[in-house]
Design a protein around this motif. Structure first.
Motif, PDB file in Angstrom:
ATOM      1  N   GLU B 671      46.800   4.150  49.780  1.00  0.00           N
ATOM      2  CA  GLU B 671      46.553   3.749  51.154  1.00  0.00           C
ATOM      3  C   GLU B 671      45.317   4.461  51.690  1.00  0.00           C
ATOM      4  OE1 GLU B 671      49.744   4.673  53.776  1.00  0.00           O
ATOM      5  OE2 GLU B 671      49.517   2.805  54.908  1.00  0.00           O
ATOM      6  N   ARG B 710      52.037  -6.064  47.420  1.00  0.00           N
ATOM      7  CA  ARG B 710      51.495  -7.287  48.024  1.00  0.00           C
ATOM      8  C   ARG B 710      52.638  -8.174  48.527  1.00  0.00           C
ATOM      9  NH1 ARG B 710      50.704 -12.326  47.082  1.00  0.00           N
ATOM     10  NH2 ARG B 710      51.788 -12.245  45.090  1.00  0.00           N
ATOM     11  N   VAL B 715      49.404  -5.060  51.083  1.00  0.00           N
ATOM     12  CA  VAL B 715      48.018  -5.224  50.622  1.00  0.00           C
ATOM     13  C   VAL B 715      47.738  -6.694  50.321  1.00  0.00           C
ATOM     14  CG1 VAL B 715      47.624  -2.949  49.674  1.00  0.00           C
ATOM     15  CG2 VAL B 715      48.781  -4.677  48.300  1.00  0.00           C
ATOM     16  N   TRP B 722      41.444  -5.282  45.693  1.00  0.00           N
ATOM     17  CA  TRP B 722      42.578  -5.028  46.581  1.00  0.00           C
ATOM     18  C   TRP B 722      42.093  -4.465  47.906  1.00  0.00           C
ATOM     19  CZ3 TRP B 722      47.478  -6.349  45.012  1.00  0.00           C
ATOM     20  CH2 TRP B 722      47.621  -6.648  43.646  1.00  0.00           C
ATOM     21  N   LEU B 724      43.728  -3.343  52.078  1.00  0.00           N
ATOM     22  CA  LEU B 724      44.897  -3.166  52.933  1.00  0.00           C
ATOM     23  C   LEU B 724      45.070  -4.368  53.847  1.00  0.00           C
ATOM     24  CD1 LEU B 724      44.868   0.539  54.142  1.00  0.00           C
ATOM     25  CD2 LEU B 724      46.397  -0.562  52.490  1.00  0.00           C
TER      26      LEU B 724
END
Lengths: 101, 727
Positions: B671, B710, B715, B722, B724
């Motif tokens: 994150e 996901r 995400v 990828w 957020l």
């Protein structure tokens, strides 16, 4: 439980089927009576063993590198005899047929 | 008396001439029409200065024809010709042409004016000449021969014989324009029935001027030039398909009809024309082959790089070489190119080997006996011998731990029959002597296995220091390639999951033999394979080295499937567990034959770490048909190391849960990096996570985790990047 074999990369050695000494694989392999090189090696005039330098089986049960034997038979001194037992050299029918298991 | 006789004679002559000119017309009508015709004809024949537009006149072709006809009936054509030739050269037309045009022309020659200028001028002058020879010779052979002799006498001295200044440009122009619109300066065609053949008037004019014989070699050289240009335009860098047939078709359609005029002009039938064209035709065909061979020779290195997409070009080259003796230049060019582009420190050994193999394949197409190959390959072999990593590259590609390695061994190559004795069989009706350019040390590379050519010769690669080792390495390589072939054969008979490498005992370091044997289905597989092998190579038998190799397994348990890559001993043990769930170590060892205890324990440990087995008291192991909560086994403080477990069916919550717990910590890291860096690829995330303490996941596991994230909407992924998901 079940074990599924997906892919097996194994290692094996080949050896000539000389018929005689297959009792124990550990015997260090017999040698060609003419050149004294193991059957699984190759005769002095070859570089690669295996199909390039095959063996020849006599009816007298003696086995040689084919090249070695042909060279021997080609000399006058050989009198077309097996170098081991002095019997006339007769190339044996393939032993495989007999052994087929 | 005498004067009377003369008078009478003159009268008779005059009367004869008059009758001839008057042509039995009443009164002097015939005479009048004759003088009119003479005027028209001589006016038509009057030389003009082509460069002066004001002198250009329109002629009524019909009228001229009629006039010529009248003159011909009056048998006055010879007179007309004499007159024509008489006025042409001494008087202003040709005289001025000769002096005003030819002198600057020769001045051009001496000065340094560019060729193109000269090229421009000559055609114009020549065309003037051509247009000015509109004398209606018709079929009168005597007349035209006379005129031709006359012309050649006058014209030859003022027409240069050189390539650039001669009529070459016009000829070229005509060939090229064989089917296009006429050039602006084209002479008015006397033969309107064949408007598309612009070269015809030129040839007719040439013929009349007596130029054809003189410039025959020039014409063919222009034609050669034209062929060369065409080939360069159409064939350069087009290697996909054979071009030779296409070129020959082009010759038939474009060049041959054109050749009829200059080379078979006397022909009365198609048959005759063909025989007249035969000589020159085969000369041109030879030239096509030569040009194409030259071109391909120049391109040969790139053609080989492109192989197999360039097989068309190789076919062409083969056909051309059969006709043209270009073998030596080909070898030289290729050797030079190899030296310049391949055999230098900047080239990767792998690339050299790949190119070497391509060269072998290509030259086999071009020259099956292998003489060219022998000459070209030798320097490469010598060079490769000096490279320290040659053997590593070859072995890597043979064993196949290199993605592109397979290209070295062509799986499609037919399995070679047993090697015959090296003695040549002279009773073979197809026997052929060695090619003429084969050197004394040439020997055919009989084993057509590409790799074997690398090491077969005594002084070949095996870059190791001693030549005596060559056969050793060679033997090993042969083993590898033979194994692949054998396996291919066996697999084609019966699909087996076993792919053994079959080696020659005496070419490998002594391998410690092991006495254990594979139980259960493994034994079955081995036996099946050995049987196929025996059928394939009746003289040979297999001896398994059971402790070597790896097995890819899938263990199907009640609640999960565990894939694993394990050594044979591990596989043997787990196979035994499929008989019953509980074994002691000693029992296991007894079942597989002689294994030392340490390796047996190590094998069992592997399974324990994978959570498949569990140590169950002293030396007893139990199969975990259902996964246990917490994977550490009782007595051993084994760290949870599920590295090799990839959950196929995430059926059990506990495992997933446990993993998720661990992943939670790492999620904080992920994150954080996504917040700071925006988007990241999975690879980057994995690399960065490796800095995190205690992180030991594989990239697949990370991928699965990210996928889970996901699904929960944390995400987003797009094109493998990828980021957020911010609400």
């Amino acid at each position: 439980m079940k074990v599924h074999v997906k892919n097996w990369h194994a290692i094996a050695q080949w050896r000539w089927d000389t018929g005689a000494s297959d009792a124990d694989d550990d015997g260090e392999g017999d040698v060609c009576g003419i050149c004294r090189v193991p059957y699984e090696g190759c005769c002095p005039s070859c570089k690669m063993p295996g199909d390039d330098c095959p063996l020849i089986w006599g009816e007298c049960s003696h086995v040689f590198h084919m090249h070695c034997l042909l060279q021997w038979i080609g000399t006058a001194a050989s009198k077309q005899q097996c170098p081991m037992d002095r019997r006339p050299w007769v190339t044996a029918e393939r032993k495989v047929a007999k052994q087929g298991r | 008396m005498a004067s009377e006789a003369i008078q009478r004679q003159i009268a008779t002559k005059w009367q004869g001439s008059f009758t001839r000119l008057n042509r039995d017309q009443p009164g002097i009508l015939g005479l009048l029409s004759f003088s009119e015709a003479w005027k028209v004809a001589s006016d038509f024949l009057q030389p003009r200065d082509l460069t002066d537009p004001s002198s250009k006149k329109e002629y009524n072709v019909q009228q001229i024809k009629v006039a010529i006809d009248i003159l011909s009936k009056s048998k006055m054509l010879p007179m007309l010709l004499e007159n024509f030739l008489g006025i042409q050269y001494p008087c202003r037309g040709y005289a001025s042409w000769q002096h005003t045009k030819c002198i600057p022309l020769s001045a051009d020659l001496d000065s340094s004016s560019p060729v193109c200028l000269r090229r421009q001028k000559t055609p114009n002058i020549l065309l003037g000449l051509v247009t000015n020879t509109r004398f209606p010779y018709d079929d009168n052979l005597t007349l035209s021969r006379k005129a031709r002799a006359h012309h050649s006498l006058r014209i030859y001295p003022c027409l240069p014989d050189t390539r650039f200044l001669g009529p070459a440009p016009i000829i070229l122009e005509r060939i090229q324009r064989a089917s296009t619109s006429p050039p602006p300066w084209a002479p008015p065609s006397l033969n309107p029935t064949q408007p598309m053949r612009y070269d015809l008037p030129l040839w007719t004019a040439f013929e009349h001027l007596g130029l054809l014989d003189r410039y025959e070699s020039l014409i063919s050289s222009v034609c050669y030039e034209h062929i060369e240009t065409h080939i360069l335009e159409t064939c350069a860098e087009k290697w996909g398909t054979p071009m030779l047939n296409q070129l020959r078709e082009w010759m038939t359609n474009k060049i041959v009809p054109w050749m009829v005029m200059p080379y078979a002009r006397g022909a009365r039938s198609a048959e005759e024309a063909r025989s007249m064209l035969q000589g020159v035709g085969s000369r041109f065909d030879f030239h096509v082959c030569k040009t194409l061979a030259d071109l391909r020779t120049k391109e040969i290195f790139d053609i080989i790089v492109d192989y197999p997409d360039s097989s068309g070009a190789l076919q062409d080259l083969k056909e051309c070489l059969a006709r043209v003796d270009q073998r030596a230049p080909l070898v030289q060019t290729l050797r030079k190119a190899n030296k310049k582009r391949l055999l230098h420190p900047g080239a990767d050994t792998k690339d050299i080997i790949t190119q070497y193999v391509s060269i072998i394949r290509c030259l086999r197409i071009v020259d099956p006996p292998g003489v060219l190959l022998f000459k070209v390959a030798d320097p490469i072999r010598k060079y490769l011998r000096e490279r320290p990593d040659t053997i590593r590259c070859i072995v890597a590609s043979l064993v196949g731990d290199d993605e592109s390695g397979d290209s070295l061994v062509d799986e499609n190559e037919p399995i070679q029959p047993l090697q015959q004795l090296q003695v040549e069989d002279f009773t073979d009706p197809n026997w052929e002597p060695e090619p003429i350019d084969a050197g004394p040390d040439f020997r055919t590379n009989k084993p057509s296995d590409v790799i074997s050519t690398l090491y077969c010769s005594r002084n070949a690669i095996p870059g190791s220091k001693h030549d005596s080792q060559d056969p050793l390495w060679g033997g090993r390589f042969t083993n590898m390639t033979d194994s692949k072939r054998t396996d291919q054969h066996v697999q084609s008979q019966k699909r087996v999951s076993l792919h053994p490498t079959i080696i020659s005992k005496h070419f490998w370091p002594p391998l410690q033999s092991s006495k254990f044997h594979m139980p259960g289905q493994f034994k079955q597989i081995q036996d099946d394979y050995a049987k196929e092998f025996m059928a394939f190579k009746p003289d040979k038998r297999l001896r398994w080295l059971p402790h070597l190799g790896t097995i890819h397994l899938e263990i199907e348990l009640q609640d999960r499937t565990v894939p694993a890559d394990v050594p044979p001993l591990e596989a043997a043990f787990i196979e035994l567990f499929s008989e019953r769930d509980l074994w002691t170590v000693d029992e296991l060892i007894a079942r597989v034959g002689s294994v030392d205890r340490t390796s047996a324990l190590r094998a069992l440990m592997t399974w324990a770490e994978m959570g498949v087995l569990k140590e169950d008291g002293d030396n007893r192991y139990r199969l975990l048909e259902v996964a246990e909560d917490g994977s550490s086994s009782g007595s051993r403080p084994a760290p949870p190391k599920p590295a090799q477990i990839i959950e196929d069916v995430p059926a059990v919550l506990t495992v997933q849960h446990q993993q998720a717990e661990q992943m939670k910590i790492f999620w904080k890291f992920i994150e954080g990096m996504l917040t700071n860096l925006g988007t990241l690829s999975l690879d980057r995330i994995q690399t960065m996570l490796k800095f995190a303490p205690g992180y030991d996941r594989t990239i697949e596991q990370l991928g699965a985790f990210m996928e889970a994230a996901r699904r929960e909407g944390l995400v987003n992924v797009k094109d493998g990047m990828w980021k957020l998901n911010r609400q």
